[in-house]
Design an enzyme around this catalytic site. Structure first.
Site, PDB file in Angstrom:
ATOM      1  N   LYS A 175       0.865  -1.190   0.000  1.00 22.60           N
ATOM      2  CA  LYS A 175       0.000   0.000   0.000  1.00 22.60           C
ATOM      3  C   LYS A 175       0.893   1.228   0.000  1.00 22.60           C
ATOM      4  O   LYS A 175       2.023   1.173   0.488  1.00 22.60           O
ATOM      5  CB  LYS A 175      -0.884   0.004   1.262  1.00 22.60           C
ATOM      6  CG  LYS A 175      -2.114   0.853   1.126  1.00 22.60           C
ATOM      7  CD  LYS A 175      -3.214   0.098   0.422  1.00 22.60           C
ATOM      8  CE  LYS A 175      -4.427   0.954   0.192  1.00 22.60           C
ATOM      9  NZ  LYS A 175      -5.540   0.166  -0.357  1.00 22.60           N
ATOM     10  N   ASP A 210      -6.561   4.478  -5.014  1.00 28.93           N
ATOM     11  CA  ASP A 210      -7.250   4.302  -3.725  1.00 28.93           C
ATOM     12  C   ASP A 210      -7.910   5.654  -3.439  1.00 28.93           C
ATOM     13  O   ASP A 210      -8.203   6.394  -4.387  1.00 28.93           O
ATOM     14  CB  ASP A 210      -6.221   3.892  -2.658  1.00 28.93           C
ATOM     15  CG  ASP A 210      -6.873   3.356  -1.391  1.00 28.93           C
ATOM     16  OD1 ASP A 210      -7.460   2.280  -1.424  1.00 28.93           O
ATOM     17  OD2 ASP A 210      -6.809   4.046  -0.350  1.00 28.93           O
TER      18      ASP A 210
END
Ligand code: NAD
Length: 425
Positions: A114, A154
């Site tokens: 991430k 995201d």
């Protein structure tokens, strides 16, 4: 703002705590060796980068960005990049860890990763965002690549930022076009059809399997959906098209309820016009809290983390919970729901459809041959149905709740691969 920030941070940290808790439970049940527990409990790499960006007014501002990668046991890292003023290294780590188990549960050849940049994209111009994205991409470039780590959009990033990242890193390689470097790209640059609906569609396939297992029918089943964005609204479409009756829908402003059913298309049109579902004609107003406790067959939390907790879990009346959101249930609530025989399709399984279609995008990019939407949806159905069955088998065989079963499925897969690879040197 400060209170929201604090609450959000606590939520993200709780997510990390929950992921660690279920990893530990799975490791115990699988009798995992100590050396593997040590290895898999923590990420491999937590990169912090500080970098300058020239703003439109000529001044230079410094930004902090992150990329966290879990051990790349099953394959390259996979996970989004978010732009948010509250993003921290801990938050990014929590999300990387969740991605790791989600990829493993879905049977994808990826490990978790991430990224994020602490910035306020709402207060930045397109030019500033482009310069920030290109510089951040250059900073993390040494640990990014189609076989190393593949970012995706995201919160507050989209196909636009992914295109800038591909372009920047391609420039670092003499212009060699490398679409497999990120997913969630514009279709013309190697994006995949079917990505927009993938998360909801994956959750829908899991719901079908759960109902089959419980001897329930979707036709005529009542559904309550918290959150009416990408995940919630497409899920509403799929269940309604399959004959279910949606009795409640909510968004950040509140919820609406009609025991006779709500038409998702009409609610969507109303929300497009007014910005919220609240005020929709022919429905009663309810709160988000009330929605979670409604008498219904299926409850789909599709908004935020920590929505089901120890105070409301005893009052939940749904028979099945399909967690499209990440981390909507605390571990205390999870135990209560299991005790009460409520069937939970846990987040790392229920919302894995998105990353599964990202995997399809990466595959298509590698051989430069692109599938039509039907093929994407068909393959998604195969992947999600098989993933669901693996978790259900684990649940039945070990008599554990579905979340523990999902973690056991994921952890055993990664552990087996780690044992096969052995240790370097
Ligand atoms: P989105 O921004 O499109 O929609 C979010 C929805 O939640 C909006 O309708 C918003 O009004 C609503 N909402 C916000 N605060 C709320 C509150 N307090 N109570 C009720 N509703 C509230 O986001 P999304 O992409 O649909 O994501 C929703 C959840 O699904 C998130 O937890 C996300 O991490 C998870 N998820 C999404 C994907 C994806 O591909 N979109 C993939 C995996 C997981």
């Amino acid at each position: 703002m400060a209170a929201t920030t604090e609450a959000k941070r606590k939520g993200e940290l709780k997510m990390l705590e929950t992921a660690r808790y279920f990893f530990d439970e799975a490791a115990k049940k699988l009798k995992l060796e100590d050396s593997l527990i040590e290895l898999l409990r923590y990420p491999k790499r937590r990169l912090i980068v500080n970098f300058p960006v020239r703003m439109d007014n000529g001044k230079v501002m410094n930004f902090e960005g992150y990329r966290v990668q879990c051990h790349p046991v099953l394959g390259p890292g996979k996970g989004g990049i978010r732009y948010h003023p509250d993003t921290t290294l801990d938050e990014v780590e929590a999300l990387a860890v969740l991605m790791n188990w989600k990829c493993a549960v879905a049977g994808l050849p990826f490990s978790g990763a991430k990224g994020g940049v602490r910035c306020n994209p709402k207060e930045m111009s397109v030019g500033e965002l482009e310069r920030l994205t290109r510089r951040y991409a250059a900073e993390i470039a040494p640990i990014i690549g189609p076989d190393v780590d593949i970012p995706a959009p995201d919160v507050y990033t989209s196909s636009r930022e992914m295109a800038w990242i591909v372009d920047t890193i391609s420039m670092h390689h003499n212009g060699e076009f490398m679409p497999g470097l990120v997913t969630g790209k514009p279709i013309l640059l190697g994006g995949s059809l079917g990505r927009e609906t993938a998360t909801a569609r994956g959750g829908f396939f899991c719901t079908l399997e759960a109902l089959k297992h419980l001897n329930m029918k979707l036709e005529g089943a009542t559904v309550a959906i918290q959150g009416f964005g990408n995940a919630g609204s497409y899920y509403a479409q799929f269940v309604q098209e399959a004959g279910a009756k949606i009795i409640a829908i909510s968004d950040s402003k509140g919820g609406i309820y009609n025991s006779k059913g709500l038409d998702y298309k009409a609610v969507l049109a109303f929300k497009k016009e007014t910005g919220t579902v609240v005020g929709f004609k022919g429905a009663d107003k309810i709160t988000n809290e009330e929605l979670l406790e409604l008498q219904c067959d299926i409850l789909a939390p599709s908004a935020l983390e920590d929505q089901l907790h120890e105070r409301n879990a005893p009052k939940v009346k749904a028979k099945v919970i399909c967690e499209l959101a990440n981390g909507p249930t605390t571990k205390e609530a999870d135990a209560i729901l299991h005790e009460r025989n409520i069937f939970v399709i846990p987040d790392i399984l229920a919302n894995a459809g998105g990353v599964t279609v990202s995997y399809f995008e990466w595959v298509q990019d590698r051989y430069r041959y692109f599938w039509d939407a039907e093929r994407v949806d068909e393959r998604l159905k195969i992947f999600m149905t098989e993933a669901f069955k693996r978790v259900l088998d684990m649940h039945l065989k070990h008599k554990v709740d579905m979340r523990t079963a999902a973690f056991m499925t994921a952890v055993s897969r990664v552990a087996e691969a780690a044992r096969a690879r052995g240790m370097y040197p």
